[in-house]
Design an enzyme around this catalytic site. Structure first.
Site, PDB file in Angstrom:
ATOM      1  N   ARG A 160      40.617  13.401 -48.251  1.00  0.00           N
ATOM      2  CA  ARG A 160      41.423  12.607 -47.255  1.00  0.00           C
ATOM      3  C   ARG A 160      42.697  12.711 -48.040  1.00  0.00           C
ATOM      4  O   ARG A 160      43.219  11.863 -48.646  1.00  0.00           O
ATOM      5  CB  ARG A 160      40.776  11.248 -47.182  1.00  0.00           C
ATOM      6  CG  ARG A 160      41.233  10.358 -46.102  1.00  0.00           C
ATOM      7  CD  ARG A 160      40.824   8.887 -46.041  1.00  0.00           C
ATOM      8  NE  ARG A 160      41.616   8.233 -47.151  1.00  0.00           N
ATOM      9  CZ  ARG A 160      41.127   7.516 -48.032  1.00  0.00           C
ATOM     10  NH1 ARG A 160      39.813   7.013 -47.697  1.00  0.00           N
ATOM     11  NH2 ARG A 160      42.049   6.881 -48.564  1.00  0.00           N
ATOM     12  N   HIS A 195      43.217   5.662 -45.794  1.00  0.00           N
ATOM     13  CA  HIS A 195      42.140   5.465 -44.904  1.00  0.00           C
ATOM     14  C   HIS A 195      42.502   5.288 -43.382  1.00  0.00           C
ATOM     15  O   HIS A 195      42.072   5.809 -42.629  1.00  0.00           O
ATOM     16  CB  HIS A 195      41.306   4.366 -45.473  1.00  0.00           C
ATOM     17  CG  HIS A 195      40.270   3.807 -44.621  1.00  0.00           C
ATOM     18  ND1 HIS A 195      39.196   4.650 -44.369  1.00  0.00           N
ATOM     19  CD2 HIS A 195      39.889   2.958 -43.827  1.00  0.00           C
ATOM     20  CE1 HIS A 195      38.052   4.193 -43.845  1.00  0.00           C
ATOM     21  NE2 HIS A 195      38.879   3.153 -43.110  1.00  0.00           N
ATOM     22  N   TYR A 198      44.420   2.867 -55.401  1.00  0.00           N
ATOM     23  CA  TYR A 198      43.013   3.171 -55.956  1.00  0.00           C
ATOM     24  C   TYR A 198      43.245   4.706 -56.297  1.00  0.00           C
ATOM     25  O   TYR A 198      42.099   5.229 -56.818  1.00  0.00           O
ATOM     26  CB  TYR A 198      42.046   2.951 -55.082  1.00  0.00           C
ATOM     27  CG  TYR A 198      42.377   3.405 -53.474  1.00  0.00           C
ATOM     28  CD1 TYR A 198      41.889   4.686 -53.114  1.00  0.00           C
ATOM     29  CD2 TYR A 198      42.483   2.524 -52.739  1.00  0.00           C
ATOM     30  CE1 TYR A 198      41.642   4.920 -51.787  1.00  0.00           C
ATOM     31  CE2 TYR A 198      42.734   3.024 -51.226  1.00  0.00           C
ATOM     32  CZ  TYR A 198      42.363   4.300 -50.922  1.00  0.00           C
ATOM     33  OH  TYR A 198      42.463   4.712 -49.684  1.00  0.00           O
TER      34      TYR A 198
END
Length: 366
Positions: free
Chosen positions: A257, A261, A270
């Site tokens: 990805r 998100h 993160y």
């Protein structure tokens, strides 16, 4: 049963490497030139759709957009691998696959605009509504495939999900039912390494997600999810196996990805930028472009043609989503039950009173 036949390979299937070079494989053949050009055309449009949708979020025309930038090979491969009579069960991140299946972009994005739950005719396109809750669509897909089998149809169902969905109970139930009743469904897991901020290492200790298949009694396969040629070959094989009575397969695509998100997520909390940057060289679009250019299949004229077509799609998206609809707030309650329950009627009257007390409301609720 030869259990070894159910185990996935140690390495993901790859037919075109990151430099665009062909990789020989004993089991899977490279799709022909026409198929690869069709896939490249889809990738060009897919990337433009992702970019345009992200821009529409910044403009306030989409409430949220879960980008599939970097995962377009999985999206296009999923749409192109299916026959016309097959069904696709997508997630919230699979708008590109939905559009590639024939749904108009403006209709595919109404869910993410905060309008209707599904803005397209699911039967006409054979695409189920996009599912926001993780893994719920897998149960629906298995049930649909089971019904098709009971009717003696040749329908195959392709059920999409992410790596995070494999941690849900619905995933287990869907896999177990599909294997026990030998239904024609292919589970396609797009392993993009993160379930929002949770890395794969915190979701499973298995060697791969594809290894989960053997526990249910179905074959598992791993594929390079940034290689659209390999995705087409592996999914095509699993789909035809299901169509011929071979039962379900779990296919895990290894991808990444590239963006957050959603627009509401700060992925810098993160993961390191260097980690993201390392995947740029594996981009599915530039990989296939390099291969097709090297073989002489992709000319400057075709490249220009595909880019122009993608721009037409993006313009249509922009124009459609820049149009405001006259919304009726009572629709929130009108289509829940055939006969509205007393509780829903009470809730509607509360909302209606609130709207009528709001100075900005133009004449109150209808």
């Amino acid at each position: 049963m030869d259990t070894r036949a159910l185990l996935p390979r140690d390495a993901a299937v790859q037919l075109i490497d990151a430099d665009g070079q062909t990789v020989a494989d004993e089991q899977f053949a490279l799709p022909d030139q026409a198929a690869l050009l069709r896939a490249y055309r889809g990738l060009v449009e897919a990337r433009r759709i992702n970019d345009q949708a992200s821009a529409l979020v910044r403009q306030g025309r989409l409430a949220v957009y879960p980008s599939s930038h970097g995962q377009e090979a999985c999206q296009i491969g999923a749409a192109l691998a299916l026959a016309d009579g097959d069904w696709l069960f997508p997630t919230y991140r699979d708008s590109v696959a939905v559009i590639a299946r024939g749904v108009a972009p403006a209709e595919a994005l109404v869910l993410l605009k905060g309008d209707w739950h599904s803005g397209y005719d699911v039967r006409a396109h054979r695409v189920a509504p996009q599912a926001t809750p993780l893994a719920t669509q897998l149960l629906h897909a298995v049930g649909f495939a089971f019904a098709a089998k009971q009717r003696g149809e040749q329908t195959v169902v392709l059920a999409l999900c992410g790596d995070g969905a494999t941690s849900e109970g619905d995933f287990h139930e869907a896999m177990n039912f599909a294997a026990v009743f030998h239904v024609p469904v292919v589970f396609f897991v797009q392993n993009n390494e993160f379930a929002i901020s949770v890395p794969l290492s915190r979701q499973t200790a298995a060697p791969s997600l594809a290894h989960k298949a053997i526990g249910y009694g179905m074959p598992g396969q791993r594929v390079d999810g940034n290689d659209v040629a390999a995705v087409l070959a592996v999914l095509g094989d699993a789909i035809e196996n299901a169509r011929s009575g071979g039962g379900p397969t779990l296919v895990e695509a290894h991808t990444y990805r590239m963006q957050a998100h959603t627009n509401a997520d700060d992925d810098t909390r993160y993961r390191e930028r260097a980690e993201v940057q390392a995947w740029v060289a594996r981009d599915p679009l530039t990989r296939l472009r390099a291969h097709l250019t090297r073989t002489g299949a992709l000319t400057a004229e075709l490249e220009s043609e595909y880019s122009a077509e993608a721009e037409v799609t993006a313009t249509a998206m922009r124009d459609a989503l820049n149009t405001d609809r006259d919304l009726d707030p009572e629709d929130l309650f009108r289509f829940v039950h055939q006969t509205r329950t007393p509780q829903l009627e009470e809730q509607w009257q509360m909302l209606r009173s609130e709207i009528e007390r709001t100075p900005e409301s133009a004449g109150g609720a209808r």
